[in-house]
Design a protein around this motif. Structure first.
Motif, PDB file in Angstrom:
ATOM      1  N   GLY A  79      58.260  87.943  14.734  1.00  0.00           N
ATOM      2  CA  GLY A  79      58.107  89.646  15.764  1.00  0.00           C
ATOM      3  C   GLY A  79      56.865  89.687  15.450  1.00  0.00           C
ATOM      4  N   VAL A  80      56.121  89.680  14.480  1.00  0.00           N
ATOM      5  CA  VAL A  80      54.804  90.211  14.478  1.00  0.00           C
ATOM      6  C   VAL A  80      53.529  89.351  15.161  1.00  0.00           C
ATOM      7  CG1 VAL A  80      52.720  90.081  13.428  1.00  0.00           C
ATOM      8  CG2 VAL A  80      55.009  91.002  11.974  1.00  0.00           C
ATOM      9  N   ALA A  81      54.103  87.783  15.536  1.00  0.00           N
ATOM     10  CA  ALA A  81      53.703  86.698  16.560  1.00  0.00           C
ATOM     11  C   ALA A  81      53.641  88.367  17.592  1.00  0.00           C
ATOM     12  CB  ALA A  81      53.972  85.809  16.236  1.00  0.00           C
ATOM     13  N   TRP A  82      55.524  88.230  18.229  1.00  0.00           N
ATOM     14  CA  TRP A  82      55.497  89.036  19.512  1.00  0.00           C
ATOM     15  C   TRP A  82      54.546  89.689  20.146  1.00  0.00           C
ATOM     16  CZ3 TRP A  82      61.426  90.079  20.944  1.00  0.00           C
ATOM     17  CH2 TRP A  82      61.053  90.802  22.233  1.00  0.00           C
ATOM     18  N   TRP A  83      54.893  91.144  18.419  1.00  0.00           N
ATOM     19  CA  TRP A  83      54.377  92.057  18.932  1.00  0.00           C
ATOM     20  C   TRP A  83      52.567  92.535  18.950  1.00  0.00           C
ATOM     21  CZ3 TRP A  83      50.857  94.234  15.068  1.00  0.00           C
ATOM     22  CH2 TRP A  83      50.377  95.590  15.027  1.00  0.00           C
ATOM     23  N   ALA A  84      52.314  91.112  18.464  1.00  0.00           N
ATOM     24  CA  ALA A  84      50.507  91.028  18.232  1.00  0.00           C
ATOM     25  C   ALA A  84      49.814  90.028  20.172  1.00  0.00           C
ATOM     26  CB  ALA A  84      50.061  90.538  17.252  1.00  0.00           C
ATOM     27  N   SER A  85      50.467  89.553  20.395  1.00  0.00           N
ATOM     28  CA  SER A  85      50.763  88.495  21.543  1.00  0.00           C
ATOM     29  C   SER A  85      50.619  89.531  22.666  1.00  0.00           C
ATOM     30  CB  SER A  85      50.639  87.421  21.283  1.00  0.00           C
ATOM     31  OG  SER A  85      52.532  87.286  21.082  1.00  0.00           O
ATOM     32  N   GLY A  86      52.433  90.485  22.467  1.00  0.00           N
ATOM     33  CA  GLY A  86      52.505  91.012  23.864  1.00  0.00           C
ATOM     34  C   GLY A  86      53.320  90.014  24.546  1.00  0.00           C
ATOM     35  N   ASP A  87      53.851  88.483  23.346  1.00  0.00           N
ATOM     36  CA  ASP A  87      54.412  87.128  24.329  1.00  0.00           C
ATOM     37  C   ASP A  87      56.082  86.932  23.850  1.00  0.00           C
ATOM     38  OD1 ASP A  87      55.117  85.316  26.083  1.00  0.00           O
ATOM     39  OD2 ASP A  87      53.101  84.000  25.064  1.00  0.00           O
ATOM     40  N   PRO A  88      56.823  87.231  24.559  1.00  0.00           N
ATOM     41  CA  PRO A  88      57.963  87.347  24.168  1.00  0.00           C
ATOM     42  C   PRO A  88      58.232  85.773  23.789  1.00  0.00           C
ATOM     43  CG  PRO A  88      58.016  87.227  26.038  1.00  0.00           C
ATOM     44  CD  PRO A  88      57.175  88.144  25.538  1.00  0.00           C
ATOM     45  N   ALA A  89      57.274  84.854  24.139  1.00  0.00           N
ATOM     46  CA  ALA A  89      58.012  83.007  23.825  1.00  0.00           C
ATOM     47  C   ALA A  89      57.168  82.516  22.795  1.00  0.00           C
ATOM     48  CB  ALA A  89      56.772  82.611  25.186  1.00  0.00           C
ATOM     49  N   ALA A 147      51.786  77.969  15.021  1.00  0.00           N
ATOM     50  CA  ALA A 147      52.515  78.446  16.151  1.00  0.00           C
ATOM     51  C   ALA A 147      52.315  80.106  16.117  1.00  0.00           C
ATOM     52  CB  ALA A 147      54.392  78.282  16.345  1.00  0.00           C
ATOM     53  N   ALA A 148      52.136  81.049  15.078  1.00  0.00           N
ATOM     54  CA  ALA A 148      52.519  82.498  15.645  1.00  0.00           C
ATOM     55  C   ALA A 148      50.743  83.035  16.022  1.00  0.00           C
ATOM     56  CB  ALA A 148      52.281  82.931  13.948  1.00  0.00           C
ATOM     57  N   PHE A 149      49.989  81.694  16.272  1.00  0.00           N
ATOM     58  CA  PHE A 149      48.401  81.737  16.428  1.00  0.00           C
ATOM     59  C   PHE A 149      48.671  81.386  18.243  1.00  0.00           C
ATOM     60  CE2 PHE A 149      47.368  82.181  12.361  1.00  0.00           C
ATOM     61  CZ  PHE A 149      46.376  83.622  12.613  1.00  0.00           C
ATOM     62  N   GLY A 150      49.908  80.871  18.446  1.00  0.00           N
ATOM     63  CA  GLY A 150      50.114  80.322  19.721  1.00  0.00           C
ATOM     64  C   GLY A 150      49.536  78.880  20.259  1.00  0.00           C
ATOM     65  N   VAL A 151      49.136  78.263  18.986  1.00  0.00           N
ATOM     66  CA  VAL A 151      48.920  77.014  19.327  1.00  0.00           C
ATOM     67  C   VAL A 151      49.437  75.483  19.404  1.00  0.00           C
ATOM     68  CG1 VAL A 151      47.147  75.058  17.497  1.00  0.00           C
ATOM     69  CG2 VAL A 151      46.832  77.715  17.852  1.00  0.00           C
TER      70      VAL A 151
END
Length: 627
Positions: free
Chosen positions: A246-256, A575-579
């Motif tokens: 949830g934090v990763a989605w909130w920080a990036s704004g990307d639901p993926a 993965a939370a950083f989109g890598v």
């Protein structure tokens, strides 16, 4: 090819998932890309719904598991259009279950071998006919034919002159043993190259092999405390994973990003690591001649602080040997021994076999009695060759021979008194030998962290203290009744406590101890039934081996659990950083599953992992003796 088809049928969910993937590839090559999305997404959602039903049922039973992460990951990947990742998560779930089942089957191989070998048929001799019957139809006294390479269906007495038997499945002894007419033979033994005849001495249900099979069945059904501990990680691991996603989605704004984190949070390693390790540990113990009745017993063995031992038959062989003959009243040594052994043929006492064996070793002829009567716990009265022979305790012999006199005995010795025709004839002195591997076993236990040892016995204090001194045991309680043993074990503060015994009188204290270990090589008794573990080999060294296996198993189980947690958490953070894309994350998690299972399978040990004999030739040269 046949094996592949068998696995494909057994693990049909994996087969179906792979088939769906192949169909999707074919559709994509044909230009029907939109159909692939519907196929993968629809199939993934059906699997998620199937998993959700099982999850709800578990929750209604009060069991909060980790399925919510897998279901959420599937739904999230479908929602953001990551259909390939959704299918890979499904493959990870079905493949993880298949790997767990395969690993469990591999780990239980030694345990299942006993079940597969259970004798089913017997050949009963009825006059000139051979009648084939079920093993459970054999009755005591039946004359049975055992053909070459057949398994003995029940415990029996050998009628043929001699036999060569493979008893490895019962005793762990790899070398075939030679048996003579009159010897007891165990069910589960494999006959050699010549047909033999035996007389059944027990029914199938009461025989040694069936008792072992029952113990194995109990062992295979148990669930260890560490497995439940892994289940208790479910809630914090689930909360952490959902929060991080949830934090990763909130920080990036990307639901993926939410889906990318959750595909790496699927908790297969956490669920399967401990069960596989514990089944591996039970299999390793069985290979070393110890049947452990569950993974929880292995955990207690690993944490044991105190070991308590019975004396006779446990630390000692339980087979007193004749060491001296003190004849009196004009009788000769051989005359006294021959008369005593002839009378002892009608006794069931453990000393009787020792006296009979000693007489036969000296070439003495044993006579049949005209009449005989055993006075329980006291001795035997018999008329042999027209003479009355009385053998037993001093007080019992004194009643028949007023001139009887006590003889001096050394610590660890016991005396059997003999009277012939109302006159005192002398005494036979016997001594029970300490097991040659007992001292090394105690040293090994100390090295494994079991620093406190104690002896509990019903024998006299002088005898018990003599044995304890030989072995270096400082805490001794002698002249104990069964209830006294239970109270002594309950009062021990340094726990968990291991109790090792072999007799029926040990059954209560074996059940009361944290871990009861029965010396079951000489037959299935109440001790075996009430114990947590049973040693099938007549070696006390296997107690230390059981503790070693327990420690190794718990260590590997916890290592495997934490490998799954640490690797999954590390990958989730990355993965939370989109890598890590969702598809790659699903593939990585599949690899983590495999690594975790392989790590847990280390609990099996190597095929060469068998307990060494702790009593070698050097031990025999200085072997102490005691009663």
């Amino acid at each position: 090819m046949a094996r592949v088809l068998r696995y494909a049928r057994r693990y049909w969910a994996v087969t179906l998932t792979i088939a769906i993937g192949c169909l999707g590839i074919a559709l994509a090559l044909a230009g029907a890309g939109s159909a692939v999305a519907w196929l993968f997404g629809g199939y993934a959602l059906v699997v998620a719904a199937w998993q959700a039903v099982g999850m709800v049922r578990d929750m209604l039973r009060g069991h909060w598991g980790l399925d919510v992460l897998a279901i959420t990951a599937i739904a999230a990947t479908v929602a953001v259009g990551e259909y390939v990742a959704a299918l890979l998560v499904v493959l990870m779930l079905t493949g993880g279950e298949a790997l767990e089942d395969f690993a469990n089957r591999r780990a239980k191989r030694e345990l299942d071998a006993l079940l597969r070998r259970a004798p089913q048929l017997a050949h009963r001799l009825e006059g000139d006919r051979i009648v084939e019957i079920r093993a459970d139809e054999v009755r005591v006294g039946d004359l049975l034919l055992i053909r070459p390479s057949e398994i003995l269906p029940v415990d029996a007495t050998l009628r043929s002159e001699e036999a060569t038997l493979d008893e490895s499945s019962i005793t762990g002894e790899s070398v075939p043993v030679e048996r003579r007419a009159g010897d007891a033979v165990l069910s589960g033994s494999v006959n050699g190259l010549a047909a033999i005849e035996v007389v059944a001495s027990a029914t199938a249900g009461e025989s040694q092999y069936q008792q072992i099979v029952a113990l194995v069945a109990d062992a295979a059904e148990s669930k260890a405390p560490v497995v439940r501990l892994a289940d208790r990680y479910a809630v914090p691991f689930t909360v952490f994973s959902l929060a991080l996603a949830g934090v990763a989605w909130w920080a990036s704004g990307d639901p993926a990003r939410f889906a990318e984190v959750l595909v790496l949070a699927t908790p297969c390693p956490l669920l399967i690591a401990a069960p596989v390790a514990y089944l591996g540990g039970m299999s390793r113990a069985a290979r070393n001649g110890v049947i452990v009745k569950g993974g929880g017993v292995l955990e207690l063995l690993a944490a044991a602080k105190t070991a308590v031992f019975d004396k006779t038959g446990t630390l000692t062989r339980g087979e007193p040997e004749l060491v001296a003959i003190r004849s009196a009243g004009g009788f000769g040594d051989e005359e006294v021994l021959a008369a005593a052994a002839s009378a002892e043929q009608y006794s069931s006492h453990v000393l009787a076999a020792s006296m009979i064996g000693a007489a036969r070793e000296r070439g003495l002829t044993l006579q049949e009695a005209e009449r005989a009567r055993e006075a329980a716990t006291n001795g035997v009265e018999a008329v042999i060759g027209g003479r009355e022979v009385v053998v037993g305790k001093f007080a019992f012999v004194l009643e028949h021979a007023p001139d009887a006199a006590r003889t001096a005995i050394a610590p660890g010795e016991l005396a059997i008194y003999v009277a012939i025709d109302g006159r005192y004839a002398g005494a036979l002195l016997a001594r029970d030998r300490v097991r040659p591997d007992a001292r090394a076993m105690l040293a090994r236990l100390d090295a494994l962290g079991v620093h406190r040892t104690m002896m509990l016995t019903g024998d006299a204090a002088a005898t018990a203290e003599h044995v304890a001194a030989e072995l270096g045991i400082t805490r001794v309680r002698a002249e104990c009744l069964p209830a006294d043993k239970v109270h002594e074990v309950a009062a021990i503060a340094e726990r968990p406590v291991i109790m090792v015994g072999d007799g029926v009188n040990d059954a209560p204290v074996l059940a009361a101890a944290d871990v009861g270990i029965a010396m079951g090589a000489k037959g299935a008794t109440a001790a075996s039934e009430s114990a947590s573990a049973v040693i099938l080999v007549d070696e006390i060294s296997r107690v230390a081996k059981a503790v070693e296996v327990g420690r190794d198993t718990v260590r590997i189980a916890l290592q495997s659990i934490w490998i799954g947690i640490v690797v999954s958490v590390a990958l989730m953070i990355v993965a939370a950083f989109g890598v890590i894309p969702a598809v790659v994350g699903a593939l990585l998690q599949e690899i983590v599953d495999l690594v975790t299972i392989l790590a847990a399978l280390r609990a099996l040990g190597s095929r060469r992992d068998t307990a060494p004999s702790l009593g070698g030739s050097g031990a025999k040269a200085t072997e102490p003796t005691a009663a």
